[in-house]
Design an enzyme around this catalytic site. Structure first.
Site, PDB file in Angstrom:
ATOM      1  NE  ARG A 193      -4.332  -1.030   1.465  1.00  0.00           N
ATOM      2  CZ  ARG A 193      -5.387  -1.114   2.249  1.00  0.00           C
ATOM      3  NH1 ARG A 193      -5.258  -1.450   3.489  1.00  0.00           N
ATOM      4  NH2 ARG A 193      -6.580  -0.838   1.782  1.00  0.00           N
TER       5      ARG A 193
ATOM      6  CG  ASP B  66      -5.650  -0.339  -2.059  1.00  0.00           C
ATOM      7  OD1 ASP B  66      -6.081  -1.496  -1.852  1.00  0.00           O
ATOM      8  OD2 ASP B  66      -5.396   0.462  -1.152  1.00  0.00           O
TER       9      ASP B  66
ATOM     10  CB  SER C 188      -8.784   0.942  -1.089  1.00  0.00           C
ATOM     11  OG  SER C 188      -7.835   1.044  -0.067  1.00  0.00           O
TER      12      SER C 188
ATOM     13  CD  GLN D  82      -2.985   6.484  -2.626  1.00  0.00           C
ATOM     14  OE1 GLN D  82      -3.342   7.342  -3.408  1.00  0.00           O
ATOM     15  NE2 GLN D  82      -2.643   6.736  -1.383  1.00  0.00           N
TER      16      GLN D  82
HETATM   17  P1  NAD Z   1      -8.088  -1.713   7.924  1.00  0.00           P
HETATM   18  O1  NAD Z   1      -9.149  -2.331   7.076  1.00  0.00           O
HETATM   19  O2  NAD Z   1      -6.856  -2.474   8.216  1.00  0.00           O
HETATM   20  O3  NAD Z   1      -8.762  -1.292   9.337  1.00  0.00           O
HETATM   21  C1  NAD Z   1      -9.957  -0.540   9.417  1.00  0.00           C
HETATM   22  C2  NAD Z   1      -9.847   0.485  10.531  1.00  0.00           C
HETATM   23  O4  NAD Z   1      -9.895  -0.159  11.806  1.00  0.00           O
HETATM   24  C3  NAD Z   1      -8.541   1.289  10.521  1.00  0.00           C
HETATM   25  O5  NAD Z   1      -8.835   2.673  10.420  1.00  0.00           O
HETATM   26  C4  NAD Z   1      -7.901   0.944  11.871  1.00  0.00           C
HETATM   27  O6  NAD Z   1      -7.169   2.019  12.420  1.00  0.00           O
HETATM   28  C5  NAD Z   1      -9.113   0.588  12.718  1.00  0.00           C
HETATM   29  N1  NAD Z   1      -8.806  -0.197  13.934  1.00  0.00           N
HETATM   30  C6  NAD Z   1      -7.932  -1.232  14.085  1.00  0.00           C
HETATM   31  N2  NAD Z   1      -7.943  -1.679  15.364  1.00  0.00           N
HETATM   32  C7  NAD Z   1      -8.862  -0.933  16.035  1.00  0.00           C
HETATM   33  C8  NAD Z   1      -9.336  -0.936  17.385  1.00  0.00           C
HETATM   34  N3  NAD Z   1      -8.859  -1.765  18.311  1.00  0.00           N
HETATM   35  N4  NAD Z   1     -10.287  -0.020  17.725  1.00  0.00           N
HETATM   36  C9  NAD Z   1     -10.777   0.849  16.778  1.00  0.00           C
HETATM   37  N5  NAD Z   1     -10.377   0.890  15.495  1.00  0.00           N
HETATM   38  C10 NAD Z   1      -9.417   0.012  15.117  1.00  0.00           C
HETATM   39  O7  NAD Z   1      -7.629  -0.315   7.348  1.00  0.00           O
HETATM   40  P2  NAD Z   1      -7.907   0.377   5.940  1.00  0.00           P
HETATM   41  O8  NAD Z   1      -9.311   0.808   5.865  1.00  0.00           O
HETATM   42  O9  NAD Z   1      -7.432  -0.519   4.861  1.00  0.00           O
HETATM   43  O10 NAD Z   1      -6.954   1.659   5.969  1.00  0.00           O
HETATM   44  C11 NAD Z   1      -6.331   2.214   7.103  1.00  0.00           C
HETATM   45  C12 NAD Z   1      -5.616   3.529   6.694  1.00  0.00           C
HETATM   46  O11 NAD Z   1      -4.717   3.376   5.601  1.00  0.00           O
HETATM   47  C13 NAD Z   1      -6.578   4.604   6.233  1.00  0.00           C
HETATM   48  O12 NAD Z   1      -6.146   5.835   6.739  1.00  0.00           O
HETATM   49  C14 NAD Z   1      -6.447   4.608   4.741  1.00  0.00           C
HETATM   50  O13 NAD Z   1      -6.796   5.862   4.160  1.00  0.00           O
HETATM   51  C15 NAD Z   1      -4.992   4.295   4.556  1.00  0.00           C
HETATM   52  N6  NAD Z   1      -4.752   3.661   3.239  1.00  0.00           N
HETATM   53  C16 NAD Z   1      -3.661   4.035   2.514  1.00  0.00           C
HETATM   54  C17 NAD Z   1      -3.421   3.461   1.271  1.00  0.00           C
HETATM   55  C18 NAD Z   1      -2.256   3.837   0.407  1.00  0.00           C
HETATM   56  O14 NAD Z   1      -1.517   4.721   0.750  1.00  0.00           O
HETATM   57  N7  NAD Z   1      -2.078   3.161  -0.705  1.00  0.00           N
HETATM   58  C19 NAD Z   1      -4.278   2.474   0.794  1.00  0.00           C
HETATM   59  C20 NAD Z   1      -5.381   2.111   1.573  1.00  0.00           C
HETATM   60  C21 NAD Z   1      -5.584   2.696   2.809  1.00  0.00           C
END
Ligand code: NAD
Length: 386
Positions: free
Chosen positions: A122, A130, A133, A127
């Site tokens: 990631r 992805d 996402s 992106q």
């Molecule tokens: P994910 O599916 O791994 O997790 C979902 C959410 O659950 C996350 O926000 C995480 O912080 C939260 N979480 C984990 N444990 C928790 C707990 N104990 N209590 C409450 N919340 C908890 O994550 P995701 O949706 O794939 O993405 C996470 C971050 O990464 C986001 O900020 C997203 O924008 C970013 N992201 C970046 C890229 C990139 O740069 N290519 C790609 C995808 C996502």
């Protein structure tokens, strides 16, 4: 070079790996494309649309498998299909290399190069590829629609001659890609939304969508890894989150849980007693069900009613929105293919971190260390039980 688009074989699968517009743009880049008859039908794309885009349509699945150099797929094909794929061909898709590595053995043994979209690093450059996402976006939206459809109340505030209706209260736990989309969807429907995440950075995004971010004092511990993802928390830190969640859940109409920690079981955030203290009629959608779920009562893939609370634990909501889920996926795959195909020829550059990072198997061997480990564990368990 020949690319084949299959009709997905997995039960309940409605998506297709490439849409006709992607087929057209790839043919313009010099690829020859064959599509299995009916491949796009469930997502709203007819054989005629693929033919108009320049693809050859066929019902001969065996010849598609044995002649393709590249096979973009949504799910790993079944074992008998894998054995028919030409050695040296590339298959790309949601191959579930860490949950079900043994299901890939026929393709690995036949020398198929396997690229798993789940393992695409990631990084900013990746992106546009992805797919996780993309599917999380669809799931976050659909979770709210599912809840709104089942909730015995309306979402928006309404002022009518028969009185005022208060807006629904939606609580989103985990404000990553799925959670943020759930917040935006619930807001559009007029709900009042609160959200919780262990990553402080999520607070600003939650507030920018017009929702309230709930802060918990976790004692100043690091909650994020270098990549910006949540870390696995200590039991004490998890317990502080659970207390706040249980308190907020008591007055919510809808709860959507999305909390995940990459490579780990989903954290347990709602215990049985928290569910038993919710109001009857509350809807809980556990989007973390595939990783074990965020709620103690979650039975992955099942819907149940517990003390009047409806608990949904869907495993694959994107299949319920196949048109747009396929559109996003098709775009992700096309962007990935741009890395693999240069001037109409295959160019598998293992020095590219996106290709090496997503590569599960190459030239007859599993190459990803986590997959190798998972396969060894499978082989050891298999030897013991036989
Ligand atoms: P994910 O599916 O791994 O997790 C979902 C959410 O659950 C996350 O926000 C995480 O912080 C939260 N979480 C984990 N444990 C928790 C707990 N104990 N209590 C409450 N919340 C908890 O994550 P995701 O949706 O794939 O993405 C996470 C971050 O990464 C986001 O900020 C997203 O924008 C970013 N992201 C970046 C890229 C990139 O740069 N290519 C790609 C995808 C996502």
């Amino acid at each position: 070079m020949r690319l084949a688009v299959l009709k997905e074989a997995a039960p309940g699968e409605t998506r297709v790996a490439l849409l006709p517009d992607a087929v057209k743009s790839l043919i313009a880049k010099g690829l020859e494309i064959a599509v299995e008859s009916g491949a796009g039908l469930a997502s709203g794309h007819s054989d005629e649309a693929y033919a108009l885009a320049g693809a050859t349509l066929t019902s001969d699945r065996a010849s598609l498998l044995s002649s393709a150099d590249i096979l973009p797929v949504v799910n790993a094909p079944p074992a008998e299909d894998q054995r028919r794929i030409k050695p040296g061909a590339i298959a790309i898709g949601f191959l579930r290399p860490l949950d079900h590595p043994a299901a890939l053995l026929p393709a690995i043994e036949s020398g198929v190069t396997l690229l798993a979209v789940e393992l695409v690093p990631r990084i900013t450059r990746a992106q546009a590829m992805d797919a996780l996402s993309s599917m999380a976006t669809v799931a976050g939206y659909k979770a709210v629609i599912l809840a709104a459809d089942t909730l015995p109340r309306l979402f928006p505030m309404l002022m009518t001659a028969a009185g005022t209706i208060a807006p629904a209260k939606v609580f989103v736990i985990g404000a990553g890609v799925a959670g943020l989309q759930a917040i935006a969807t619930a807001r559009r429907l007029g709900a009042v939304v609160e959200a919780y995440d262990v990553r402080a950075a999520a607070g600003e995004q939650v507030r920018s969508l017009g929702a309230k971010f709930l802060d918990v004092d976790l004692g100043g511990i690091a909650t994020e890894d270098k990549g910006g993802y949540a870390k696995e928390l200590s039991e004490e830190a998890l317990e502080r989150g659970r207390d706040l969640i249980a308190k907020t859940a008591k007055t919510a109409d809808v709860i959507i849980t999305t909390a995940q920690v990459p490579g780990r079981r989903s954290p347990l955030l709602l215990r049985r007693d928290a569910v038993e203290n919710m109001r009857p009629g509350t809807i809980l959608v556990d989007l973390a069900a595939a990783g074990g779920g965020n709620c103690e009562l979650t039975r992955p893939g099942e819907t149940q009613v517990h003390n009047g609370v409806t608990l949904f634990a869907p495993l694959n909501l994107p299949v319920t929105v196949p048109g747009h889920a396929s559109q996003l996926y098709s775009r992700n795959i096309t962007n990935f293919l741009a890395l693999l195909v240069k001037d109409g020829a295959l160019h598998l550059d293992m020095d590219d971190e996106i290709i090496s990072g997503s590569c599960v198997a190459h030239q007859g061997k599993a190459v990803n260390p986590r997959v190798v480990e998972a396969l060894e564990a499978y082989a050891a368990a298999h030897t013991q039980s036989s």
